[in-house]
Design an enzyme around this catalytic site. Structure first.
Site, PDB file in Angstrom:
ATOM      1  N   LYS A  16       6.135  12.984   9.751  1.00  0.00           N
ATOM      2  CA  LYS A  16       6.050  12.218  10.868  1.00  0.00           C
ATOM      3  C   LYS A  16       7.522  11.368  10.992  1.00  0.00           C
ATOM      4  O   LYS A  16       8.076  11.394  11.956  1.00  0.00           O
ATOM      5  CB  LYS A  16       5.131  11.286  11.047  1.00  0.00           C
ATOM      6  CG  LYS A  16       3.935  12.215  11.725  1.00  0.00           C
ATOM      7  CD  LYS A  16       2.740  11.054  11.991  1.00  0.00           C
ATOM      8  CE  LYS A  16       2.403  10.541  10.728  1.00  0.00           C
ATOM      9  NZ  LYS A  16       1.349   9.271  10.861  1.00  0.00           N
ATOM     10  N   ARG A  91      -4.527   3.667  16.743  1.00  0.00           N
ATOM     11  CA  ARG A  91      -5.477   4.222  15.673  1.00  0.00           C
ATOM     12  C   ARG A  91      -6.638   4.562  16.053  1.00  0.00           C
ATOM     13  O   ARG A  91      -7.619   5.019  15.246  1.00  0.00           O
ATOM     14  CB  ARG A  91      -5.433   3.090  14.561  1.00  0.00           C
ATOM     15  CG  ARG A  91      -4.230   3.149  13.654  1.00  0.00           C
ATOM     16  CD  ARG A  91      -4.633   2.691  12.257  1.00  0.00           C
ATOM     17  NE  ARG A  91      -3.340   2.389  11.497  1.00  0.00           N
ATOM     18  CZ  ARG A  91      -2.761   3.280  10.967  1.00  0.00           C
ATOM     19  NH1 ARG A  91      -2.995   4.657  10.855  1.00  0.00           N
ATOM     20  NH2 ARG A  91      -1.368   2.877  10.283  1.00  0.00           N
ATOM     21  N   ARG A 130       4.615  15.469  -5.990  1.00  0.00           N
ATOM     22  CA  ARG A 130       5.678  14.578  -5.976  1.00  0.00           C
ATOM     23  C   ARG A 130       5.750  13.906  -7.572  1.00  0.00           C
ATOM     24  O   ARG A 130       4.901  13.573  -8.127  1.00  0.00           O
ATOM     25  CB  ARG A 130       5.815  13.448  -4.841  1.00  0.00           C
ATOM     26  CG  ARG A 130       6.199  13.962  -3.795  1.00  0.00           C
ATOM     27  CD  ARG A 130       6.732  12.719  -2.827  1.00  0.00           C
ATOM     28  NE  ARG A 130       5.811  11.774  -2.425  1.00  0.00           N
ATOM     29  CZ  ARG A 130       5.430  11.224  -1.194  1.00  0.00           C
ATOM     30  NH1 ARG A 130       6.231  11.842  -0.133  1.00  0.00           N
ATOM     31  NH2 ARG A 130       4.427  10.511  -1.184  1.00  0.00           N
ATOM     32  N   ARG A 164       3.241   8.728  -8.880  1.00  0.00           N
ATOM     33  CA  ARG A 164       2.861   7.295  -8.538  1.00  0.00           C
ATOM     34  C   ARG A 164       1.580   7.298  -8.071  1.00  0.00           C
ATOM     35  O   ARG A 164       1.092   8.331  -7.595  1.00  0.00           O
ATOM     36  CB  ARG A 164       3.920   7.127  -7.066  1.00  0.00           C
ATOM     37  CG  ARG A 164       5.251   6.668  -7.085  1.00  0.00           C
ATOM     38  CD  ARG A 164       5.977   6.113  -6.048  1.00  0.00           C
ATOM     39  NE  ARG A 164       5.289   6.915  -4.895  1.00  0.00           N
ATOM     40  CZ  ARG A 164       6.050   7.011  -3.791  1.00  0.00           C
ATOM     41  NH1 ARG A 164       7.169   6.128  -3.611  1.00  0.00           N
ATOM     42  NH2 ARG A 164       5.684   7.618  -2.835  1.00  0.00           N
ATOM     43  N   ARG A 175      -7.247   8.600   1.632  1.00  0.00           N
ATOM     44  CA  ARG A 175      -6.451   8.407   2.789  1.00  0.00           C
ATOM     45  C   ARG A 175      -6.741   9.519   3.825  1.00  0.00           C
ATOM     46  O   ARG A 175      -6.650   9.311   5.009  1.00  0.00           O
ATOM     47  CB  ARG A 175      -4.716   8.654   2.422  1.00  0.00           C
ATOM     48  CG  ARG A 175      -4.420   7.289   1.724  1.00  0.00           C
ATOM     49  CD  ARG A 175      -3.221   7.380   1.261  1.00  0.00           C
ATOM     50  NE  ARG A 175      -1.722   7.613   2.328  1.00  0.00           N
ATOM     51  CZ  ARG A 175      -0.967   8.001   2.336  1.00  0.00           C
ATOM     52  NH1 ARG A 175      -0.362   8.440   1.041  1.00  0.00           N
ATOM     53  NH2 ARG A 175       0.128   8.004   3.183  1.00  0.00           N
TER      54      ARG A 175
END
Ligand SMILES: [Zn+2]
Length: 225
Positions: A16, A91, A130, A164, A175
């Site tokens: 995004k 939201r 990642r 991370r 999430r």
């Protein structure tokens, strides 16, 4: 020129931010993210910012009406007069109603809600792959898409690469659960009102961008008629 009042929806890892940057270049729309506004208003010590700070200092969530107030102030500013791109807001349906009402009060309306759709498994693959350099966090790799020459070692300075905490699979899945619980009702909300436009986020960033740009350009032409 008709206004382009846009909302950007999509899961974490959908790109995004990248698309928002490009739309800003294409159409001159300010990118308005809830997090940025909150930080700016707290830093400036505005009335709403001070109120938000009291909640954050107490370790509590900033309530909807404070967030809504900040967003509505922001879209009334000069650079957002010809349109805006909202990211991270609304939201929930209550916030979507508050936004519609505020826009109507300004004699404006939402042009479209742009959804960048990415399946959960693809989000997990993108984010959990990642790896970040311990010495310089701008040195970022991906185990599948952009691997370092030597596994676990930064190409640029030989430092160790780590995953991370935010990129751990269980954190990403949590999430995603929150995202689905919050966003699916909104997708239905904008689908019913005819404002929803879907984009296949499994495509490359360039392809997604070309598709969104064409759609937004068409929407603007239609508004102009
Ligand atoms: Zn490095």
């Amino acid at each position: 020129m008709p206004e382009l009042n846009l909302i950007l929806l999509g899961p974490p890892g959908a790109g995004k931010g990248t698309q928002a940057d490009r739309l800003r270049e294409d159409f001159g729309l300010p990118h308005i993210s809830t997090g940025d506004i909150l930080r700016a208003q707290v830093a400036e010590g505005t009335e709403l910012g001070s109120e938000a700070k009291r909640y954050m200092d107490a370790g509590e969530l900033v309530p909807d009406e404070v967030i809504v107030g900040m967003i509505i102030d922001r879209i009334g500013e000069g650079d957002a007069r010809d349109g805006f791109l909202l990211d991270g807001f609304p939201r929930n349906e209550a916030q979507a109603d508050a936004l519609a009402e505020a826009l109507a009060g300004l004699d404006r309306k939402l042009t479209a809600a742009l959804l960048i759709d990415v399946p959960d498994e693809e989000v997990v693959r993108r984010l959990a792959g990642r790896r970040v350099c311990v010495k310089n966090p701008t040195h970022i790799y991906h185990v599948d898409f952009d691997p370092p020459k030597h596994e676990g070692i930064c190409d640029q300075d030989g430092s160790r690469l780590i995953q991370r905490e935010d990129d751990k699979e269980d954190v990403i899945r949590r999430r995603l659960e929150v995202y689905h619980a919050q966003t699916e009702p909104l997708i239905g909300y904008y689908d019913r009102s005819g404002a929803l436009r879907r984009f296949d986020g499994r495509r490359s960033a360039d392809e997604v961008h070309a598709h969104i740009r064409a759609t937004v350009a068409t929407l603007r032409m239609e508004e102009d008629l």
